[in-house]
Design a protein around this motif. Sequence first.
Motif, PDB file in Angstrom:
ATOM      1  N   LEU A  10      -6.162   1.362 -21.592  1.00 21.18           N
ATOM      2  CA  LEU A  10      -6.999   0.148 -21.828  1.00 21.18           C
ATOM      3  C   LEU A  10      -8.552   0.343 -21.911  1.00 21.18           C
ATOM      4  CD1 LEU A  10      -5.217  -2.103 -19.085  1.00 21.18           C
ATOM      5  CD2 LEU A  10      -5.230  -2.427 -21.462  1.00 21.18           C
ATOM      6  N   LEU A  11      -9.176   1.574 -21.264  1.00 19.59           N
ATOM      7  CA  LEU A  11     -10.437   1.846 -21.406  1.00 19.59           C
ATOM      8  C   LEU A  11     -10.595   2.360 -22.733  1.00 19.59           C
ATOM      9  CD1 LEU A  11     -13.148   2.517 -20.063  1.00 19.59           C
ATOM     10  CD2 LEU A  11     -12.201   4.561 -19.608  1.00 19.59           C
ATOM     11  N   LEU A  38       0.780  -1.037   0.015  1.00 16.47           N
ATOM     12  CA  LEU A  38       0.140   0.189  -0.032  1.00 16.47           C
ATOM     13  C   LEU A  38       0.941   1.308  -0.026  1.00 16.47           C
ATOM     14  CD1 LEU A  38      -3.243  -0.937   2.402  1.00 16.47           C
ATOM     15  CD2 LEU A  38      -2.759  -0.924  -0.360  1.00 16.47           C
ATOM     16  N   PHE A  39       1.900   1.184   0.658  1.00 10.71           N
ATOM     17  CA  PHE A  39       2.920   2.302   0.601  1.00 10.71           C
ATOM     18  C   PHE A  39       3.273   2.447  -0.749  1.00 10.71           C
ATOM     19  CE2 PHE A  39       7.129   4.100   0.640  1.00 10.71           C
ATOM     20  CZ  PHE A  39       6.911   5.321   1.140  1.00 10.71           C
ATOM     21  N   ALA A  40       3.743   1.473  -1.529  1.00 10.50           N
ATOM     22  CA  ALA A  40       4.206   1.489  -2.789  1.00 10.50           C
ATOM     23  C   ALA A  40       3.090   2.122  -3.775  1.00 10.50           C
ATOM     24  CB  ALA A  40       4.680   0.228  -3.384  1.00 10.50           C
ATOM     25  N   LEU A  41       1.899   1.644  -3.720  1.00 11.05           N
ATOM     26  CA  LEU A  41       0.878   2.307  -4.458  1.00 11.05           C
ATOM     27  C   LEU A  41       0.378   3.505  -4.253  1.00 11.05           C
ATOM     28  CD1 LEU A  41      -1.724  -0.804  -4.576  1.00 11.05           C
ATOM     29  CD2 LEU A  41      -0.254   0.345  -6.563  1.00 11.05           C
ATOM     30  N   SER A  42       0.875   4.202  -3.081  1.00 15.14           N
ATOM     31  CA  SER A  42       0.552   5.578  -2.598  1.00 15.14           C
ATOM     32  C   SER A  42       1.489   6.394  -3.213  1.00 15.14           C
ATOM     33  CB  SER A  42       0.449   5.733  -1.216  1.00 15.14           C
ATOM     34  OG  SER A  42       1.886   5.560  -0.776  1.00 15.14           O
ATOM     35  N   GLN A  43       2.475   6.060  -4.133  1.00 16.88           N
ATOM     36  CA  GLN A  43       3.275   7.102  -4.664  1.00 16.88           C
ATOM     37  C   GLN A  43       3.175   7.729  -5.964  1.00 16.88           C
ATOM     38  OE1 GLN A  43       6.337   7.635  -2.873  1.00 16.88           O
ATOM     39  NE2 GLN A  43       5.322   6.279  -1.622  1.00 16.88           N
ATOM     40  N   PRO A  44       3.083   9.012  -5.954  1.00 19.91           N
ATOM     41  CA  PRO A  44       2.536   9.748  -7.314  1.00 19.91           C
ATOM     42  C   PRO A  44       3.159   9.126  -8.674  1.00 19.91           C
ATOM     43  CG  PRO A  44       2.860  11.279  -5.555  1.00 19.91           C
ATOM     44  CD  PRO A  44       3.827   9.833  -4.997  1.00 19.91           C
ATOM     45  N   PRO A  45       4.174   8.963  -8.899  1.00 18.38           N
ATOM     46  CA  PRO A  45       4.697   8.512 -10.210  1.00 18.38           C
ATOM     47  C   PRO A  45       3.974   7.212 -10.406  1.00 18.38           C
ATOM     48  CG  PRO A  45       6.595   9.448  -8.820  1.00 18.38           C
ATOM     49  CD  PRO A  45       5.617   9.165  -7.873  1.00 18.38           C
ATOM     50  N   LEU A  46       3.961   6.067  -9.688  1.00 16.88           N
ATOM     51  CA  LEU A  46       3.185   5.094 -10.085  1.00 16.88           C
ATOM     52  C   LEU A  46       1.947   5.136 -10.070  1.00 16.88           C
ATOM     53  CD1 LEU A  46       3.692   1.876 -10.168  1.00 16.88           C
ATOM     54  CD2 LEU A  46       2.983   1.683  -7.655  1.00 16.88           C
ATOM     55  N   MET A  47       1.045   5.954  -9.474  1.00 19.57           N
ATOM     56  CA  MET A  47      -0.150   6.427  -9.705  1.00 19.57           C
ATOM     57  C   MET A  47      -0.409   6.900 -11.073  1.00 19.57           C
ATOM     58  SD  MET A  47      -1.805   4.879  -7.431  1.00 19.57           S
ATOM     59  CE  MET A  47      -3.319   5.314  -7.652  1.00 19.57           C
ATOM     60  N   ILE A  48       0.446   7.475 -11.427  1.00 22.21           N
ATOM     61  CA  ILE A  48      -0.007   8.412 -12.689  1.00 22.21           C
ATOM     62  C   ILE A  48       0.319   7.441 -13.948  1.00 22.21           C
ATOM     63  CG2 ILE A  48       1.185   9.944 -14.307  1.00 22.21           C
ATOM     64  CD1 ILE A  48       1.615  11.783 -11.688  1.00 22.21           C
ATOM     65  N   PHE A  49       1.553   6.494 -13.666  1.00 27.16           N
ATOM     66  CA  PHE A  49       1.601   5.402 -14.602  1.00 27.16           C
ATOM     67  C   PHE A  49       0.493   4.490 -14.627  1.00 27.16           C
ATOM     68  CE2 PHE A  49       3.113   1.053 -15.244  1.00 27.16           C
ATOM     69  CZ  PHE A  49       3.536   1.407 -16.655  1.00 27.16           C
ATOM     70  N   LEU A  50      -0.092   4.173 -13.695  1.00 22.79           N
ATOM     71  CA  LEU A  50      -1.248   3.284 -13.563  1.00 22.79           C
ATOM     72  C   LEU A  50      -2.316   3.917 -14.216  1.00 22.79           C
ATOM     73  CD1 LEU A  50      -0.695   1.441 -10.058  1.00 22.79           C
ATOM     74  CD2 LEU A  50      -0.349   0.450 -12.369  1.00 22.79           C
ATOM     75  N   THR A  51      -2.503   5.237 -13.940  1.00 24.92           N
ATOM     76  CA  THR A  51      -3.748   5.847 -14.444  1.00 24.92           C
ATOM     77  C   THR A  51      -3.632   5.754 -16.095  1.00 24.92           C
ATOM     78  OG1 THR A  51      -3.876   7.123 -12.573  1.00 24.92           O
ATOM     79  CG2 THR A  51      -5.243   7.933 -14.391  1.00 24.92           C
ATOM     80  N   VAL A  52      -2.618   6.095 -16.463  1.00 23.63           N
ATOM     81  CA  VAL A  52      -2.100   6.219 -18.054  1.00 23.63           C
ATOM     82  C   VAL A  52      -2.890   4.781 -18.761  1.00 23.63           C
ATOM     83  CG1 VAL A  52      -0.440   6.595 -19.793  1.00 23.63           C
ATOM     84  CG2 VAL A  52      -0.953   8.195 -17.844  1.00 23.63           C
ATOM     85  N   ILE A  53      -1.922   3.688 -18.030  1.00 24.26           N
ATOM     86  CA  ILE A  53      -2.475   2.603 -18.750  1.00 24.26           C
ATOM     87  C   ILE A  53      -3.935   2.112 -18.526  1.00 24.26           C
ATOM     88  CG2 ILE A  53      -1.829   0.026 -18.243  1.00 24.26           C
ATOM     89  CD1 ILE A  53       0.509   1.533 -19.445  1.00 24.26           C
ATOM     90  N   GLY A  54      -4.449   2.553 -17.550  1.00 26.00           N
ATOM     91  CA  GLY A  54      -6.026   2.058 -17.431  1.00 26.00           C
ATOM     92  C   GLY A  54      -6.760   2.920 -18.447  1.00 26.00           C
ATOM     93  N   VAL A  55      -6.240   4.289 -18.508  1.00 31.04           N
ATOM     94  CA  VAL A  55      -7.139   4.995 -19.589  1.00 31.04           C
ATOM     95  C   VAL A  55      -6.820   4.503 -21.029  1.00 31.04           C
ATOM     96  CG1 VAL A  55      -7.053   7.334 -20.608  1.00 31.04           C
ATOM     97  CG2 VAL A  55      -7.265   7.088 -18.346  1.00 31.04           C
TER      98      VAL A  55
END
Length: 55
Positions: A44-45, A25-42
């Motif tokens: 895929l959508l 959960l600490f790793a997932l709270s890091q902003p660069p990782l969240m931005i990367f996962l958001t871009v990948i999710g978008v």
Amino acid sequence: MIGPEMLDTSRGQDPAPTEEARGCLFALSQPPLMIFLTVIGVLLLIASLHDLFLL
């Protein structure tokens, strides 16, 4: 000459770590990782909507 306030008083053991172990959960709270996962999710959508409605 060494005064009494400068004597080595260490006990030979390392003190207990004060920092808690950090998990996933600490790793997932890091902003660069969240931005990367958001871009990948978008991406895929967008690809799934393209397949659903335009093909």
